[in-house]
Structure formats: structure tokens, C-alpha cells
Design a protein around this motif. Structure first.
Motif, mmCIF file in Angstrom:
data_model
loop_
_atom_site.group_PDB
_atom_site.id
_atom_site.type_symbol
_atom_site.label_atom_id
_atom_site.label_comp_id
_atom_site.label_asym_id
_atom_site.label_seq_id
_atom_site.Cartn_x
_atom_site.Cartn_y
_atom_site.Cartn_z
ATOM 1 N N LYS A 58 76.943 10.115 -15.873
ATOM 2 C CA LYS A 58 75.624 9.511 -15.745
ATOM 3 C C LYS A 58 74.565 10.488 -16.228
ATOM 4 C CE LYS A 58 77.395 5.871 -14.095
ATOM 5 N NZ LYS A 58 77.532 4.714 -14.988
ATOM 6 N N THR A 59 73.536 9.965 -16.863
ATOM 7 C CA THR A 59 72.482 10.822 -17.381
ATOM 8 C C THR A 59 71.210 10.599 -16.594
ATOM 9 O OG1 THR A 59 71.853 9.140 -18.970
ATOM 10 C CG2 THR A 59 73.474 10.755 -19.695
ATOM 11 N N SER B 7 76.539 -2.760 -16.067
ATOM 12 C CA SER B 7 77.252 -1.731 -16.833
ATOM 13 C C SER B 7 78.268 -2.347 -17.787
ATOM 14 C CB SER B 7 77.955 -0.754 -15.885
ATOM 15 O OG SER B 7 77.020 -0.046 -15.100
ATOM 16 N N GLU C 252 74.900 14.299 -23.442
ATOM 17 C CA GLU C 252 75.365 13.415 -22.386
ATOM 18 C C GLU C 252 75.593 11.998 -22.915
ATOM 19 O OE1 GLU C 252 72.844 15.402 -22.244
ATOM 20 O OE2 GLU C 252 72.985 16.691 -20.463
ATOM 21 N N LEU D 148 78.964 9.776 -22.662
ATOM 22 C CA LEU D 148 78.936 8.448 -22.054
ATOM 23 C C LEU D 148 79.461 7.383 -23.009
ATOM 24 C CD1 LEU D 148 78.217 6.744 -19.638
ATOM 25 C CD2 LEU D 148 75.856 6.654 -20.444
ATOM 26 N N THR E 260 76.826 2.440 -11.151
ATOM 27 C CA THR E 260 75.740 3.381 -11.374
ATOM 28 C C THR E 260 75.333 4.043 -10.065
ATOM 29 O OG1 THR E 260 74.980 1.861 -13.093
ATOM 30 C CG2 THR E 260 73.494 3.641 -12.477
ATOM 31 N N GLN F 170 69.279 7.195 -9.576
ATOM 32 C CA GLN F 170 69.371 7.815 -10.892
ATOM 33 C C GLN F 170 69.247 6.733 -11.959
ATOM 34 O OE1 GLN F 170 72.996 10.070 -11.191
ATOM 35 N NE2 GLN F 170 72.486 11.408 -9.478
ATOM 36 N N THR G 205 70.578 5.796 -15.614
ATOM 37 C CA THR G 205 71.452 6.044 -16.745
ATOM 38 C C THR G 205 70.636 5.781 -18.002
ATOM 39 O OG1 THR G 205 73.415 5.356 -15.536
ATOM 40 C CG2 THR G 205 73.558 5.325 -17.927
ATOM 41 N N ARG G 206 70.501 6.804 -18.825
ATOM 42 C CA ARG G 206 69.657 6.694 -20.014
ATOM 43 C C ARG G 206 70.465 7.052 -21.254
ATOM 44 N NH1 ARG G 206 63.846 9.686 -21.201
ATOM 45 N NH2 ARG G 206 63.939 9.536 -23.466
ATOM 46 N N THR H 83 69.996 1.333 -13.753
ATOM 47 C CA THR H 83 70.011 2.017 -12.465
ATOM 48 C C THR H 83 70.797 1.188 -11.454
ATOM 49 O OG1 THR H 83 68.631 3.147 -10.832
ATOM 50 C CG2 THR H 83 67.903 0.977 -11.545
#
Length: 308
Positions: free
Chosen positions: A38-39, A63, A91, A95, A112, A116, A118-119, A143
Motif C-alpha cells: 500500500k502506498t 480493489s 511503490e 503494487l 485496503t 491510508q 492507496t495512490r 481507501t
């Protein structure tokens, strides 16, 4: 863009339309695949991108939709790669590798992490040779579904999410609810749309689509007609249906294919990318104004005929 150009329910001409992009998986799926990384980044430095924000409760399928869309774009529509110089290039590469390795093995993405974002900062370069079908930057944001529940009854998002929603950036919203839980999400989706209005985003001009995920739970991989999808949304999401119709927003359904539940875990045993293709093409057209499979101008078509 005129409302007529926006994606409405999928084409329902024949069931054959859902068959081309399907793959059979063998039973020897690896048990030791690498968990999806996760980023995290609250710093929006690359505003020259097209940000795509996923909204949906826990286990709604966000996701899965993200990973299968990216897989379609990279496998069939062109080149998809991390954007160099962005906060999470390394990252993003990890991913993407995890997404693509897992989906080909029939492994569904991990959930997720709460609080956080996820980007994924990516560059998509279409394989269409027309000069009007241009490369674009895409920044996908996702997110945890638990975070979306935080806005119930006037609550607020975690700061990691507020950073993106408050920023002056081009945002596309993919609003996800599942076939089985849509009736539970109606109120929350409306609270999210209210939240967007409070943040100054006019829903009459916002780029958004409602996606009914896990449509395979209905017993089929498609819908029999556009009216059938409209009827489902109207019955299970009456408030959301009014918002979608009033503001002319888009809507569709989604399935990743056939899912088997063995030993307590779900795995894909027949991957279907037809709805991933439709949603990816809607996203590209809504940003660029041209279809991914645009045949070119008159002179381009003549040129292509000589070079083929």
C-alpha cells in the motif's frame, strides 16, 4: 461533454460481447504470493494528472475493479507504467506487479488499510495511432471502506482523504456498491454526494459513475437489458437513483468473472475483462473526449490503410 456521450448501461446486444476476454485458471495457484503493498502520501505535488477516486464500503469490490481495469489497459489497450518523478514511483511499480501477478493467478487483491490512501501515479499510452488518442497521466486513489463510513451522520474523513477531496485537482469519482449490499449503501452514497457538494463540487458537472459490482452474484455475467439495470438501481438505491438521473451521471455493472470459494477463501477461476474494458474506455473518453478505439480523422484513416 454532452450527456449522450457519457457511458450509460452497457451494450446488451448479445451475450457474445462478454466472452472474448476470458481465461481459465489451473488449480495450481501459488499459496505464497507477495501481499499487495500500500502506498501512502498526503503531499499532492503532481497536480498535472487526472485523479480517480474510488468510493465504496468495505468489500464492495473497489480493489478488484482497480486491479482488473489496470490489467485490461496494460494487456489490451496500450502501455501502462508508473510516472517517473512522482512521490511513489517505486511503490507504484511494486503494487502494479502484485496486481498483475495475482490477477493472472486468480488471487483477489488484499483489502485496503484503514486511514491510508492507496495512490498510484501512472502514465497510460494507448496503442491507437490517431493523434487525437493521446497519452494521459492517471492518479488512482483508493481507501478503506471503513473510512467511508466515517462520514455518516455528518462525520468527517481522515486527513489523508480530506487532502485529496479538498485539493483543486481534476477528480473523477467511481462510486462502487455491490449487487448484494446495494440496499445498505443507498444512504451512505447520498451522504458522500452531499459531502462533495459541501466541498464546492457541482454534481451537474462532476465526472462520476455508479458501478454495481459483483454482478455475477445475480447468476449471470451480464444484464438482459438497460431497463433491467435501471430497475435494479431504482429498487435497491432509490435515493441514489434520483441523484444519478437528475444530474445525468453514468452507471454500469461490473464483474470480474467466475469466483469460487474453497477452503474459506475466494479465487477467480474464470477471468472476464469485458466490464473492465467498458469502464476503462468510459474513463478515458470522459477525460480526453475521444474513444480509445477512435478510428482517426479522414486523412489518418487513409494513411492507416496504406500502412497496414
Amino acid at each position: 461533454m454532452e450527456n449522450n456521450d457519457q457511458l450509460k448501461p452497457l451494450s446488451f446486444e448479445t451475450e457474445e460481447a462478454l466472452k472474448p476476454l476470458s481465461f481459465d485458471f489451473q488449480n495450481d495457484i501459488k499459496e505464497d504470493f507477495v501481499p499487495i503493498a500500500k502506498t501512502i502520501s498526503n503531499d499532492i505535488r503532481n497536480k498535472d494528472s487526472n485523479f480517480v477516486f474510488f468510493f465504496g464500503t468495505a468489500e464492495s469490490g473497489k480493489s478488484v475493479i482497480l486491479s482488473s481495469m489496470l490489467y485490461y489497459l496494460r494487456s489490451y489497450a496500450g502501455v501502462l507504467r508508473p510516472k517517473l518523478g512522482t512521490p511513489n514511483s517505486k511503490e507504484a511499480n511494486v503494487l502494479l506487479s502484485d496486481f498483475f501477478e495475482n490477477i493472472r493467478q486468480g488471487v483477489l487483491p488484499n483489502r485496503t488499510t484503514r486511514d491510508q490512501v492507496t495512490r498510484l501515479d501512472l502514465v497510460f499510452e494507448p496503442n491507437n495511432r490517431s493523434k487525437r488518442v493521446i497519452p494521459i497521466d492517471l492518479t488512482f486513489l483508493e481507501t478503506s471502506g471503513e473510512n467511508h463510513n466515517d462520514i455518516r451522520r455528518g462525520g468527517s474523513y481522515h486527513s489523508s482523504i480530506e487532502t485529496f477531496l479538498n485539493a483543486n485537482i481534476p477528480l473523477t469519482f467511481i462510486i462502487v456498491t455491490s449487487y448484494e449490499t446495494a440496499y445498505k449503501d443507498d444512504s451512505l452514497i447520498n451522504e458522500f454526494l452531499d459531502e462533495l457538494e459541501r466541498k464546492g463540487k457541482n454534481l451537474k458537472s462532476v465526472n462520476a459513475i455508479l458501478v454495481i459490482s459483483k454482478w455475477d452474484k445475480s447468476g449471470r455475467m451480464d444484464v438482459e437489458s438497460a431497463e433491467a439495470l435501471d430497475a435494479f438501481i431504482s429498487e435497491h438505491l432509490p435515493m441514489t437513483s434520483q441523484r444519478i438521473d437528475t444530474y445525468g451521471l453514468s452507471k454500469t455493472y461490473y464483474t470480474i468473472g467466475s469466483i469460487q470459494n474453497t477452503t474459506g477463501s475466494e479465487k477467480i477461476d474464470l477471468l472476464n475483462l469485458s466490464t473492465a474494458e467498458v469502464l476503462a474506455k468510459w474513463l478515458y473518453r470522459s477525460i480526453v473526449g475521444y474513444d480509445l478505439d477512435y478510428e482517426g480523422t479522414f486523412w489518418e484513416r487513409i494513411k492507416f490503410s496504406f500502412t497496414n
